[in-house]
Design a protein around this motif. Structure first.
Motif, short mmCIF file in Angstrom:
data_model
loop_
_atom_site.label_atom_id
_atom_site.label_comp_id
_atom_site.label_asym_id
_atom_site.label_seq_id
_atom_site.Cartn_x
_atom_site.Cartn_y
_atom_site.Cartn_z
N LEU A 24 -35.23 -13.75 -12.37
CA LEU A 24 -36.08 -12.57 -12.48
C LEU A 24 -36.65 -12.44 -13.89
O LEU A 24 -37.81 -12.06 -14.07
CB LEU A 24 -35.29 -11.31 -12.12
N ASP A 25 -35.87 -12.78 -14.89
CA ASP A 25 -36.32 -12.72 -16.28
C ASP A 25 -37.48 -13.69 -16.51
O ASP A 25 -38.47 -13.35 -17.17
CB ASP A 25 -35.14 -13.02 -17.20
N LEU A 28 -40.54 -12.23 -14.96
CA LEU A 28 -41.01 -11.13 -15.79
C LEU A 28 -41.81 -11.67 -16.98
O LEU A 28 -42.89 -11.16 -17.31
CB LEU A 28 -39.82 -10.30 -16.27
N GLU A 31 -45.24 -12.88 -15.85
CA GLU A 31 -46.13 -11.76 -15.57
C GLU A 31 -46.61 -11.10 -16.86
O GLU A 31 -47.77 -10.69 -16.95
CB GLU A 31 -45.43 -10.75 -14.67
N MET A 32 -45.75 -11.03 -17.84
CA MET A 32 -46.15 -10.46 -19.12
C MET A 32 -47.22 -11.32 -19.78
O MET A 32 -48.20 -10.82 -20.32
CB MET A 32 -44.94 -10.30 -20.03
N PHE A 40 -45.35 -7.05 -13.42
CA PHE A 40 -44.35 -6.79 -14.45
C PHE A 40 -43.49 -5.59 -14.07
O PHE A 40 -42.27 -5.64 -14.13
CB PHE A 40 -45.06 -6.55 -15.79
N ARG A 41 -44.12 -4.50 -13.67
CA ARG A 41 -43.40 -3.27 -13.34
C ARG A 41 -42.44 -3.52 -12.17
O ARG A 41 -41.28 -3.13 -12.21
CB ARG A 41 -44.40 -2.16 -12.99
N THR A 43 -41.14 -6.40 -11.12
CA THR A 43 -40.06 -7.32 -11.49
C THR A 43 -39.07 -6.66 -12.43
O THR A 43 -37.86 -6.89 -12.31
CB THR A 43 -40.65 -8.61 -12.11
N LEU A 44 -39.54 -5.85 -13.36
CA LEU A 44 -38.62 -5.12 -14.25
C LEU A 44 -37.71 -4.24 -13.42
O LEU A 44 -36.49 -4.24 -13.63
CB LEU A 44 -39.39 -4.28 -15.27
N LEU A 47 -35.17 -6.42 -11.62
CA LEU A 47 -34.14 -6.92 -12.54
C LEU A 47 -33.11 -5.83 -12.84
O LEU A 47 -31.89 -6.06 -12.74
CB LEU A 47 -34.81 -7.39 -13.83
#
Length: 92
Positions: A24-25, A28, A31-32, A40-41, A43-44, A47
């Motif tokens: 997941l990191d 993320l 996506e960033m 991003f939102r 996946t954050l 996580l």
């Protein structure tokens, strides 16, 4: 490992879960880099949800040294970017 989610508290998480969280990191981070705000939102939140789900919350009055600090669920791209290391949010 002790993990702190900013604004929420700490959880104890088995080291065996780090590989799953790294997946997941990595997503993320991708996506960033693309500037994908909605991705991003999502996946954050995924996580942080997995950390809460896999971890055991520590008592509110407990203050253990955190080995990993994750952003709050409402953190924006720039806040998370400032927290990133070479390996993303989760080393390994």
């Amino acid at each position: 490992m002790i993990v702190r989610i900013m604004g929420e508290g700490q959880v104890e998480l088995a080291d065996s879960h780090v590989a799953e969280l790294n997946t997941l990191d990595d997503l993320l981070l991708t996506e960033m880099e693309r500037g994908d705000g909605p991705g991003f939102r999502g996946t954050l939140h995924a996580l942080l949800h997995r950390v809460r789900e896999l971890g055991t919350p520590l008592p509110d009055d407990s203050l253990e040294p955190s080995e990993l600090i994750l952003p709050s669920p409402d953190a924006d791209l720039e806040e998370v970017r400032a927290m990133l290391g070479d390996d993303g949010l989760i080393p390994g």
